[in-house]
Design a protein around this motif. Sequence first.
Motif, short mmCIF file in Angstrom:
data_model
loop_
_atom_site.label_atom_id
_atom_site.label_comp_id
_atom_site.label_asym_id
_atom_site.label_seq_id
_atom_site.Cartn_x
_atom_site.Cartn_y
_atom_site.Cartn_z
N ARG A 164 51.58 5.19 66.79
CA ARG A 164 50.15 5.47 66.87
C ARG A 164 49.70 5.68 68.32
NH1 ARG A 164 48.16 7.38 62.17
NH2 ARG A 164 48.36 5.92 60.45
N THR A 165 50.40 5.08 69.26
CA THR A 165 49.99 5.21 70.66
C THR A 165 50.34 6.57 71.24
OG1 THR A 165 52.07 4.37 71.59
CG2 THR A 165 50.39 2.74 70.96
N LEU A 166 51.18 7.35 70.54
CA LEU A 166 51.63 8.63 71.08
C LEU A 166 50.56 9.72 70.97
CD1 LEU A 166 55.32 8.62 69.82
CD2 LEU A 166 54.39 7.80 71.99
N CYS A 167 49.56 9.51 70.12
CA CYS A 167 48.34 10.34 70.15
C CYS A 167 47.39 9.67 71.13
CB CYS A 167 47.69 10.43 68.77
SG CYS A 167 45.99 11.03 68.82
N PRO A 207 39.89 9.78 64.44
CA PRO A 207 39.92 8.55 63.64
C PRO A 207 41.26 8.42 62.91
CG PRO A 207 38.60 10.21 62.55
CD PRO A 207 38.96 10.77 63.89
N GLN A 208 41.74 7.19 62.79
CA GLN A 208 43.04 6.95 62.15
C GLN A 208 42.91 7.03 60.64
OE1 GLN A 208 45.52 3.84 63.87
NE2 GLN A 208 46.05 3.17 61.80
N GLY A 209 44.01 7.43 59.99
CA GLY A 209 44.01 7.69 58.56
C GLY A 209 43.68 6.52 57.67
N ASP A 210 43.77 5.28 58.15
CA ASP A 210 43.37 4.14 57.33
C ASP A 210 41.88 4.19 57.01
OD1 ASP A 210 45.79 2.01 57.23
OD2 ASP A 210 45.83 3.12 59.11
N LEU A 211 41.10 4.92 57.83
CA LEU A 211 39.68 5.09 57.57
C LEU A 211 39.40 6.26 56.64
CD1 LEU A 211 38.43 4.55 61.24
CD2 LEU A 211 38.27 2.92 59.35
N ASN A 212 40.45 6.95 56.23
CA ASN A 212 40.33 8.07 55.30
C ASN A 212 40.33 7.52 53.87
OD1 ASN A 212 40.32 10.52 54.04
ND2 ASN A 212 42.31 11.20 54.81
N LEU A 213 39.17 7.06 53.44
CA LEU A 213 39.03 6.38 52.16
C LEU A 213 39.07 7.37 51.00
CD1 LEU A 213 36.23 3.89 53.26
CD2 LEU A 213 38.70 3.48 53.17
N GLY A 225 48.25 16.19 63.56
CA GLY A 225 49.25 15.94 62.53
C GLY A 225 49.52 14.47 62.27
N SER A 226 49.31 13.62 63.28
CA SER A 226 49.73 12.22 63.14
C SER A 226 48.62 11.25 62.77
CB SER A 226 50.36 11.74 64.46
OG SER A 226 49.40 11.73 65.51
N THR A 227 47.35 11.65 62.87
CA THR A 227 46.27 10.69 62.62
C THR A 227 45.75 10.64 61.18
OG1 THR A 227 44.63 12.31 63.40
CG2 THR A 227 45.46 10.72 65.01
N PRO A 228 45.82 11.71 60.36
CA PRO A 228 45.11 11.66 59.07
C PRO A 228 45.67 10.67 58.06
CG PRO A 228 45.49 13.93 59.75
CD PRO A 228 46.30 13.07 60.65
N GLU A 229 46.95 10.29 58.16
CA GLU A 229 47.55 9.44 57.14
C GLU A 229 47.41 7.97 57.48
OE1 GLU A 229 48.36 10.82 54.43
OE2 GLU A 229 48.11 12.83 55.28
N PRO A 230 47.29 7.11 56.46
CA PRO A 230 47.22 5.67 56.70
C PRO A 230 48.58 5.09 57.08
CG PRO A 230 47.24 6.10 54.35
CD PRO A 230 47.16 7.44 55.03
N ASN A 231 48.57 3.92 57.68
CA ASN A 231 49.82 3.26 58.08
C ASN A 231 50.78 3.07 56.92
OD1 ASN A 231 49.10 3.09 60.76
ND2 ASN A 231 48.46 0.95 60.67
N ALA A 287 32.92 9.90 55.03
CA ALA A 287 32.62 9.99 56.46
C ALA A 287 33.77 10.61 57.24
CB ALA A 287 32.29 8.61 57.01
N PHE A 288 34.97 10.60 56.69
CA PHE A 288 36.16 11.08 57.38
C PHE A 288 36.24 12.60 57.30
CE2 PHE A 288 40.63 11.69 58.37
CZ PHE A 288 40.94 10.64 59.20
N PRO A 289 36.45 13.32 58.42
CA PRO A 289 36.61 14.78 58.37
C PRO A 289 37.96 15.15 57.75
CG PRO A 289 36.89 13.99 60.62
CD PRO A 289 36.47 12.81 59.82
N GLU A 290 37.97 16.21 56.93
CA GLU A 290 39.13 16.49 56.10
C GLU A 290 39.60 17.94 56.20
OE1 GLU A 290 41.07 14.63 54.68
OE2 GLU A 290 40.23 13.20 53.29
N ASP A 291 40.86 18.15 55.80
CA ASP A 291 41.43 19.46 55.49
C ASP A 291 41.80 19.43 54.02
OD1 ASP A 291 41.47 20.91 58.02
OD2 ASP A 291 42.95 19.44 58.68
#
Length: 391
Positions: free
Chosen positions: A136-139, A145-151, A90-96, A160-164
């Motif tokens: 971010r450290t709580l995961c 991969p962090q959401g900032d890489l979700n281009l 839940g916490s990684t897909p979104e960018p900062n 390249a980013f896996p998605e729902d």
Amino acid sequence: MFAPSDQHRNSMSTRIFWVVFSTVLAGGAVWMATALHAQNTTSKRNFKTGKDIYMSGCVACHGAEGNGQSRVLQGFERPSTFPDFTSCRGSTPEPNIQWQAIITNGGPARGFSQIMPSFRGVLTQDEIKMVVRYLRTLCTNKAWPQGDLNLPRAFVTEKAFPEDEVVVQSAANMEGYPSGNVTTFYEKRLGATDMIEVQVPYGWNNDGTNGTHSAFGDIALGYKRKLWSSLRTGSIVSAGAEVIAPTGSKTAGTGGESTTFELFGAWGQILPKDSFVQVHTGFELPAHTNIVPNAFYFHTAVGKTFSQGWMGLGRRWTPMTEFIVDRDLVTGAMTNFDVIPQIQIPISKRMHILADIGFQVPVNNTAGRSTQVLFYVLWDYADGSLRKGWR
């Protein structure tokens, strides 16, 4: 008149205590804002880390561990979208920038609950970024991969980013006889690194002699795996495979000629000033090469995201251009070059529903290859239902 018993008095006292205690917790965020404002006024800020800020007040609602305050202690009804920062899914897909916007402008700024207040003017942007870095450290599973890489998603270039996601994408000829297709993509993430995808196309064709024919196209089942990612370098690399079944109609011109296997690689790279480049390349390997030849393709997308609002924390718009290279691997075959200018736009306030519009323009070998108008609607269903996030 009868005097209340000691047991009754104790029961009343207990109820009063919990009412007061719940009210205090419900106002915890307001208390934090007031306390921080007082520290601003007296210039006695003691915050050295994001954890310091979090533990000063966020803990009242989000809990010491980041997975939410105990339901016994919280003084409000928890919304369905209440975050669990310890959940990597839940916490990684979104960018900062998404988290910064919610902390700065409050939950309603992104179509979330009004229980999340605005800290604009209370915390500086540097302090808010400190809090986000701490969250971010709580995961603790760094394979996610962090959401900032979700281009941003382009039309043809695989991310390249896996998605729902669910995507409904259409293409229609702008010249000649009417033809085109609508394809539905269903993408499901499997853990930290893997994703499966199902593609179901429906096409229509008109050859100018027998009218327009329509039918389902060749259904595809794909798999993608993230191989490596680094937020420090802004890079993510994946590989995948796809099998395309000949479920289309040869009569209608929507496929149905040979089972085809596809192997591909995908790379995404963050560039300065919210720019990016994505590359997607691979081979198409039909089971019956006497009917359909092997083919090679190289797709790339280059774009830049523009943000609205104060400090760029509003909605985000992304113009992109794709460069498409395709070639059949037979002697004498021509290499086709296409260009696809496009722009991705937000539809919902939460930005979990997006649209993209563009044009695929053949650069060479234009005989029989029409310019097409392309359009898609994307739903990131992990961020909420279609009814959520509009206001």
